[in-house]
Design a protein around this motif. Sequence first.
Motif, PDB file in Angstrom:
ATOM      1  N   VAL A  33      26.672  36.668  37.371  1.00 50.24           N
ATOM      2  CA  VAL A  33      26.706  37.168  35.984  1.00 50.24           C
ATOM      3  C   VAL A  33      27.426  38.403  35.755  1.00 50.24           C
ATOM      4  N   ALA A  34      27.429  39.326  36.830  1.00 59.37           N
ATOM      5  CA  ALA A  34      28.541  40.411  36.947  1.00 59.37           C
ATOM      6  C   ALA A  34      30.097  39.786  36.784  1.00 59.37           C
ATOM      7  N   ASP A  35      30.242  38.829  37.496  1.00 59.38           N
ATOM      8  CA  ASP A  35      31.579  38.221  37.747  1.00 59.38           C
ATOM      9  C   ASP A  35      32.088  37.760  36.252  1.00 59.38           C
ATOM     10  N   GLY A  36      30.976  36.991  35.311  1.00 60.82           N
ATOM     11  CA  GLY A  36      31.436  36.546  34.317  1.00 60.82           C
ATOM     12  C   GLY A  36      31.547  37.476  33.300  1.00 60.82           C
ATOM     13  N   ILE A  37      30.687  38.508  33.409  1.00 64.34           N
ATOM     14  CA  ILE A  37      30.978  39.550  31.996  1.00 64.34           C
ATOM     15  C   ILE A  37      32.339  40.332  32.438  1.00 64.34           C
ATOM     16  N   ALA A  38      32.757  40.466  33.730  1.00 66.17           N
ATOM     17  CA  ALA A  38      33.936  41.328  33.800  1.00 66.17           C
ATOM     18  C   ALA A  38      35.127  40.376  33.472  1.00 66.17           C
ATOM     19  N   ILE A  91      29.596  43.780  42.603  1.00 67.69           N
ATOM     20  CA  ILE A  91      30.615  44.792  41.718  1.00 67.69           C
ATOM     21  C   ILE A  91      31.515  43.658  41.350  1.00 67.69           C
ATOM     22  N   ALA A  92      31.903  43.561  39.930  1.00 65.39           N
ATOM     23  CA  ALA A  92      33.085  42.943  39.532  1.00 65.39           C
ATOM     24  C   ALA A  92      33.942  43.763  38.532  1.00 65.39           C
ATOM     25  N   GLY A  93      35.268  43.779  38.830  1.00 72.49           N
ATOM     26  CA  GLY A  93      36.127  44.726  38.103  1.00 72.49           C
ATOM     27  C   GLY A  93      36.145  46.119  38.820  1.00 72.49           C
ATOM     28  N   SER A  94      37.084  46.792  38.569  1.00 69.61           N
ATOM     29  CA  SER A  94      37.402  48.102  39.114  1.00 69.61           C
ATOM     30  C   SER A  94      37.706  49.160  38.051  1.00 69.61           C
ATOM     31  N   VAL A  95      36.720  50.275  37.722  1.00 62.89           N
ATOM     32  CA  VAL A  95      36.681  51.247  36.803  1.00 62.89           C
ATOM     33  C   VAL A  95      36.487  52.321  37.756  1.00 62.89           C
ATOM     34  N   THR A  96      35.412  52.529  38.288  1.00 63.49           N
ATOM     35  CA  THR A  96      34.932  53.743  38.994  1.00 63.49           C
ATOM     36  C   THR A  96      35.367  53.903  40.610  1.00 63.49           C
ATOM     37  N   GLY A  97      36.061  52.799  41.093  1.00 71.66           N
ATOM     38  CA  GLY A  97      36.637  52.775  42.435  1.00 71.66           C
ATOM     39  C   GLY A  97      35.543  52.498  43.577  1.00 71.66           C
ATOM     40  N   ARG A  98      34.345  52.075  43.055  1.00 75.56           N
ATOM     41  CA  ARG A  98      33.307  51.560  44.013  1.00 75.56           C
ATOM     42  C   ARG A  98      33.531  50.402  44.586  1.00 75.56           C
ATOM     43  N   CYS A 129      24.797  47.419  35.389  1.00 75.20           N
ATOM     44  CA  CYS A 129      25.559  48.420  34.756  1.00 75.20           C
ATOM     45  C   CYS A 129      26.824  48.103  34.310  1.00 75.20           C
ATOM     46  N   VAL A 130      27.210  48.045  33.095  1.00 75.64           N
ATOM     47  CA  VAL A 130      28.636  47.633  32.629  1.00 75.64           C
ATOM     48  C   VAL A 130      29.357  49.010  32.303  1.00 75.64           C
ATOM     49  N   ASN A 131      30.372  49.159  32.907  1.00 79.86           N
ATOM     50  CA  ASN A 131      31.528  50.270  32.744  1.00 79.86           C
ATOM     51  C   ASN A 131      32.664  50.031  31.777  1.00 79.86           C
ATOM     52  N   SER A 180      40.208  43.472  32.393  1.00 76.53           N
ATOM     53  CA  SER A 180      40.670  44.311  33.277  1.00 76.53           C
ATOM     54  C   SER A 180      39.942  45.810  33.076  1.00 76.53           C
ATOM     55  N   PHE A 181      39.732  46.078  31.859  1.00 73.59           N
ATOM     56  CA  PHE A 181      39.180  47.433  31.811  1.00 73.59           C
ATOM     57  C   PHE A 181      37.458  47.680  31.826  1.00 73.59           C
ATOM     58  N   CYS A 182      37.005  46.672  32.415  1.00 76.52           N
ATOM     59  CA  CYS A 182      35.757  46.296  32.453  1.00 76.52           C
ATOM     60  C   CYS A 182      35.264  46.350  34.049  1.00 76.52           C
ATOM     61  N   GLU A 183      34.115  46.762  34.307  1.00 78.81           N
ATOM     62  CA  GLU A 183      33.524  46.973  35.674  1.00 78.81           C
ATOM     63  C   GLU A 183      32.135  46.802  35.610  1.00 78.81           C
ATOM     64  N   VAL A 184      31.347  45.634  36.290  1.00 73.52           N
ATOM     65  CA  VAL A 184      30.012  45.376  36.151  1.00 73.52           C
ATOM     66  C   VAL A 184      29.436  45.664  37.558  1.00 73.52           C
TER      67      VAL A 184
END
Length: 223
Positions: free
Chosen positions: A15-20, A44-51, A106-108, A25-29
């Motif tokens: 689900v996280a992969d699909g949302i991202a 985690i999918a995507g990279s906004v917070t660097g975790r 969490c969606v960022n 590219s501006f989304c992280e889940v």
Amino acid sequence: MDAERDAILRALGPVADGIAATLGSFCEVVVHDFRRPERSVVAIAGSVTGRGVGGAMSEIGMGLLARGDDAADELNYVTRTRDGKLVKSSTMVLRDSTGSVFGALCVNLDLTAVTQAHGVLAELTGVTTAATVPTTTFGDDIDAVVDAVVDAHQLREGRPWAELSRAERLRLFRGLHERGVFAVRRAVPQVAARLGISRASAYNYLAEVRQESTSDGSVPQEG
């Protein structure tokens, strides 16, 4: 019960992969497991917070952890990361079949990238003055998150620990308790070191704050 919770967390990975993938590219889940706050990130999918997987929860997550089963979804809040990104987030708590909170999805969204693009603007951001946005620490190291919360609370007092009255010291510990800091293992010695006080003093202040919480009818968190 752990098997049920593990199954829910595994199911949320795709689900996280699909949302991202849908938002770009501006989304992280991020999928969090509250049973292990020091390494709560299980997907985690995507990279906004660097975790990455195995990373720690943020101050927002610790606050939800402190509220236990009374935690509620926090939607469309805006913070700024330590490296200056403006991030809009929504955090949805995860509950098992008994209604117990055990994690979060969490969606960022990186609004910095969005506002630099052309087209996706005011409706998405919902921000009037960036200067009023609080700074949040995201990281793989829970110690850095705890330190940031302690520093923020001490800055609000405006004076070093030695100049605070007993009431002000208790207020500082009460704030840390309410933010979920002491739900993290080894947090009390870390807070003591950050404030420059003995572990015994830190445990005494925390015990008094927890006694207040118990008398108010709330359930104290273990540190």
